[in-house]
Write a protein that holds these residues in place. Sequence first.
Motif, PDB file in Angstrom:
ATOM      1  N   UNK A   1       0.831  -1.208   0.000  1.00  0.00           N
ATOM      2  CA  UNK A   1       0.000   0.000   0.000  1.00  0.00           C
ATOM      3  C   UNK A   1       0.864   1.255   0.000  1.00  0.00           C
ATOM      4  N   UNK A   2       1.921   1.238   0.817  1.00  0.00           N
ATOM      5  CA  UNK A   2       2.806   2.401   0.877  1.00  0.00           C
ATOM      6  C   UNK A   2       3.501   2.642  -0.457  1.00  0.00           C
ATOM      7  N   UNK A   3       3.850   1.565  -1.156  1.00  0.00           N
ATOM      8  CA  UNK A   3       4.532   1.689  -2.436  1.00  0.00           C
ATOM      9  C   UNK A   3       3.652   2.361  -3.488  1.00  0.00           C
ATOM     10  N   UNK A   4       2.357   2.193  -3.369  1.00  0.00           N
ATOM     11  CA  UNK A   4       1.423   2.829  -4.301  1.00  0.00           C
ATOM     12  C   UNK A   4       1.071   4.246  -3.854  1.00  0.00           C
ATOM     13  N   UNK A   5       0.808   4.409  -2.564  1.00  0.00           N
ATOM     14  CA  UNK A   5       0.286   5.685  -2.060  1.00  0.00           C
ATOM     15  C   UNK A   5       1.345   6.773  -1.994  1.00  0.00           C
ATOM     16  N   UNK A   6       2.557   6.438  -1.508  1.00  0.00           N
ATOM     17  CA  UNK A   6       3.588   7.464  -1.309  1.00  0.00           C
ATOM     18  C   UNK A   6       3.967   8.154  -2.618  1.00  0.00           C
ATOM     19  N   UNK A   7       4.277   7.439  -3.707  1.00  0.00           N
ATOM     20  CA  UNK A   7       4.617   8.145  -4.950  1.00  0.00           C
ATOM     21  C   UNK A   7       3.466   9.009  -5.473  1.00  0.00           C
ATOM     22  N   UNK A   8       2.237   8.475  -5.416  1.00  0.00           N
ATOM     23  CA  UNK A   8       1.096   9.251  -5.908  1.00  0.00           C
ATOM     24  C   UNK A   8       0.906  10.529  -5.109  1.00  0.00           C
ATOM     25  N   UNK A   9       1.056  10.428  -3.788  1.00  0.00           N
ATOM     26  CA  UNK A   9       0.903  11.617  -2.943  1.00  0.00           C
ATOM     27  C   UNK A   9       1.992  12.642  -3.226  1.00  0.00           C
ATOM     28  N   UNK A  10       3.240  12.176  -3.339  1.00  0.00           N
ATOM     29  CA  UNK A  10       4.342  13.107  -3.559  1.00  0.00           C
ATOM     30  C   UNK A  10       4.261  13.754  -4.938  1.00  0.00           C
ATOM     31  N   UNK A  11       3.811  13.004  -5.940  1.00  0.00           N
ATOM     32  CA  UNK A  11       3.614  13.595  -7.264  1.00  0.00           C
ATOM     33  C   UNK A  11       2.549  14.691  -7.194  1.00  0.00           C
ATOM     34  N   UNK A  12       1.501  14.406  -6.451  1.00  0.00           N
ATOM     35  CA  UNK A  12       0.432  15.389  -6.317  1.00  0.00           C
ATOM     36  C   UNK A  12       0.918  16.671  -5.644  1.00  0.00           C
ATOM     37  N   UNK A  13       1.796  16.533  -4.656  1.00  0.00           N
ATOM     38  CA  UNK A  13       2.220  17.707  -3.884  1.00  0.00           C
ATOM     39  C   UNK A  13       3.485  18.366  -4.410  1.00  0.00           C
ATOM     40  N   UNK A  14       4.395  17.598  -5.018  1.00  0.00           N
ATOM     41  CA  UNK A  14       5.730  18.133  -5.334  1.00  0.00           C
ATOM     42  C   UNK A  14       6.181  17.743  -6.736  1.00  0.00           C
ATOM     43  N   UNK A  15       5.296  17.725  -7.714  1.00  0.00           N
ATOM     44  CA  UNK A  15       5.623  17.240  -9.050  1.00  0.00           C
ATOM     45  C   UNK A  15       6.836  17.946  -9.647  1.00  0.00           C
ATOM     46  N   UNK A  16       6.890  19.272  -9.602  1.00  0.00           N
ATOM     47  CA  UNK A  16       7.971  20.033 -10.235  1.00  0.00           C
ATOM     48  C   UNK A  16       9.315  19.690  -9.627  1.00  0.00           C
ATOM     49  N   UNK A  17       9.353  19.490  -8.345  1.00  0.00           N
ATOM     50  CA  UNK A  17      10.625  19.240  -7.661  1.00  0.00           C
ATOM     51  C   UNK A  17      11.194  17.847  -7.959  1.00  0.00           C
ATOM     52  N   UNK A  18      10.372  16.952  -8.515  1.00  0.00           N
ATOM     53  CA  UNK A  18      10.857  15.602  -8.794  1.00  0.00           C
ATOM     54  C   UNK A  18      11.977  15.590  -9.834  1.00  0.00           C
ATOM     55  N   UNK A  19      12.020  16.577 -10.721  1.00  0.00           N
ATOM     56  CA  UNK A  19      13.062  16.600 -11.747  1.00  0.00           C
ATOM     57  C   UNK A  19      14.451  16.780 -11.131  1.00  0.00           C
ATOM     58  N   UNK A  20      14.511  17.318  -9.917  1.00  0.00           N
ATOM     59  CA  UNK A  20      15.808  17.648  -9.323  1.00  0.00           C
ATOM     60  C   UNK A  20      16.536  16.426  -8.771  1.00  0.00           C
ATOM     61  N   UNK A  21      15.811  15.356  -8.506  1.00  0.00           N
ATOM     62  CA  UNK A  21      16.445  14.256  -7.802  1.00  0.00           C
ATOM     63  C   UNK A  21      16.652  12.995  -8.598  1.00  0.00           C
ATOM     64  N   UNK A  22      16.530  13.078  -9.924  1.00  0.00           N
ATOM     65  CA  UNK A  22      16.579  11.836 -10.689  1.00  0.00           C
ATOM     66  C   UNK A  22      17.977  11.233 -10.769  1.00  0.00           C
ATOM     67  N   UNK A  23      19.002  12.043 -10.761  1.00  0.00           N
ATOM     68  CA  UNK A  23      20.367  11.485 -10.781  1.00  0.00           C
ATOM     69  C   UNK A  23      20.673  10.746  -9.479  1.00  0.00           C
ATOM     70  N   UNK A  24      20.219  11.306  -8.370  1.00  0.00           N
ATOM     71  CA  UNK A  24      20.390  10.618  -7.091  1.00  0.00           C
ATOM     72  C   UNK A  24      19.667   9.279  -7.107  1.00  0.00           C
ATOM     73  N   UNK A  25      18.464   9.276  -7.696  1.00  0.00           N
ATOM     74  CA  UNK A  25      17.705   8.030  -7.777  1.00  0.00           C
ATOM     75  C   UNK A  25      18.441   6.974  -8.594  1.00  0.00           C
ATOM     76  N   UNK A  26      19.105   7.395  -9.677  1.00  0.00           N
ATOM     77  CA  UNK A  26      19.867   6.451 -10.493  1.00  0.00           C
ATOM     78  C   UNK A  26      20.975   5.810  -9.667  1.00  0.00           C
ATOM     79  N   UNK A  27      21.690   6.616  -8.905  1.00  0.00           N
ATOM     80  CA  UNK A  27      22.784   6.091  -8.091  1.00  0.00           C
ATOM     81  C   UNK A  27      22.305   5.102  -7.054  1.00  0.00           C
TER      82      UNK A  27
END
Length: 438
Positions: free
Chosen positions: A114-140
């Motif tokens: 449930x957390x795996x589904x809910x957390x990304x959806x919630x964060x996209x809803x609240x902080x969509x623009x800021x997600x572009x900043x952390x993709x390199x960290x996610x790759x690492x």
Amino acid sequence: MTGQTSGVDWTAGLHTLAFVIVPNLPYVLLMTEYEVRPRTPLILLYWCAGVVAPKSPAWVVACAMGLVVSLDLVWLVSGLVSLHPAWVLEALRYAPLMYPSAAWLYLALGAAASATVIVPAYLIHRHKVRFFRGRLLAVGVMMAAIAADLFLTTNPRTETPAFASAIRQAGIEHNGQIQGNNSLLIVMVESLGVFAEHDHNELLFAGLRSEGITTRYRVREGHSPYTGATTGATSRELCGRWAGYVDYLSGHEFDCLPARLAAEGYATHAVHAYTGHMFHRFDWYPKIGFQHLVFEEQMRARGENRSCGTVFRSACDRAGADIVHELLTKSGDQPRFVYWLTVDSHMPIEPTDGQQRWDCVSRNPFGNETICLIAQIWKDVFEAVERIAMDPELAAPTTIMVVGDHPPGFVSRTVQAYFVPGLVPWIALEPRIGQHKD
């Protein structure tokens, strides 16, 4: 200063949190105690969902994550219970017959999913623009997760062993080998594996090797390979082939032991304390030759009101034992074949289902509380078999086979280490001449 603390933009880690850490952290925790299959493709799928997430609505992200989570859970469970993923998917139709809320591990997996589904959806809803900043960290972090996955997980055993069955090894596979129209009892014991320690096996089987038993029966023992789950074990012993229940749902006739014995004049009975709707047993048991079926439904109709088990909550094996005993001692001219499939020892068990005979809290005499508790349930079955075998009211000489279906599934590495991989035990009692009532 919004979104920053001491000049650090904390939102840069949201992408990593939502699409790498939350989906994979539960498996890191599981690896400490359970043998988890490699899941690198699933780690990549979560990350791919994160790549498109900043440009997608929250509901699309939730749907995508839900799909990947479903695949992940099927893959996980198939590894924990040593089943092909297709069989796990097939078993999902029976989810309404189970009580997963009765086991903490199922609850934990449900919460993590449930957390795996809910957390990304919630964060996209609240902080969509800021997600572009952390993709390199996610790759690492994702690459680190893949490296850990490949290093720490366990590749499952995939080869199918050469076929063998207990009744074939014991020489009672064909009805002609049941001398003098003896009755036949086969007891398939849920989750019974071969203990790695000789003394542990002795604790279980001592009663079936006692002087009283050996006076009335010739005792043979051995080990047999297994593959698949319980319905596969039924096919192994009764039909002489590796197969699952789906193979027996067609309209074809099958060359199985119950059918052969029925053709020779035997009354054939199947007894199981769980519902006959599980795995369509009501449908395919008659196809392999069972004339009379007793499942939980029939036990409840007889007035049985006790319940045992956790996730697989049902009537108790003691009720099954009473019915088996009754079938083999009632008068009549027909020899009987009775197939008794037990259920109380299906993992996760209810600790109070077994008769208390050892101090399991102190882990004696097995050195593990879980093993001790499940062994008490097995011991109850063996003692019931011993009572049946020693009953002078048996209507005819009765050959008895006790065999395991597979070792315990959904258990930790600690518990798995108690058992010999790939084998189940069997013990056969062949009646000596004259051991029946007149």
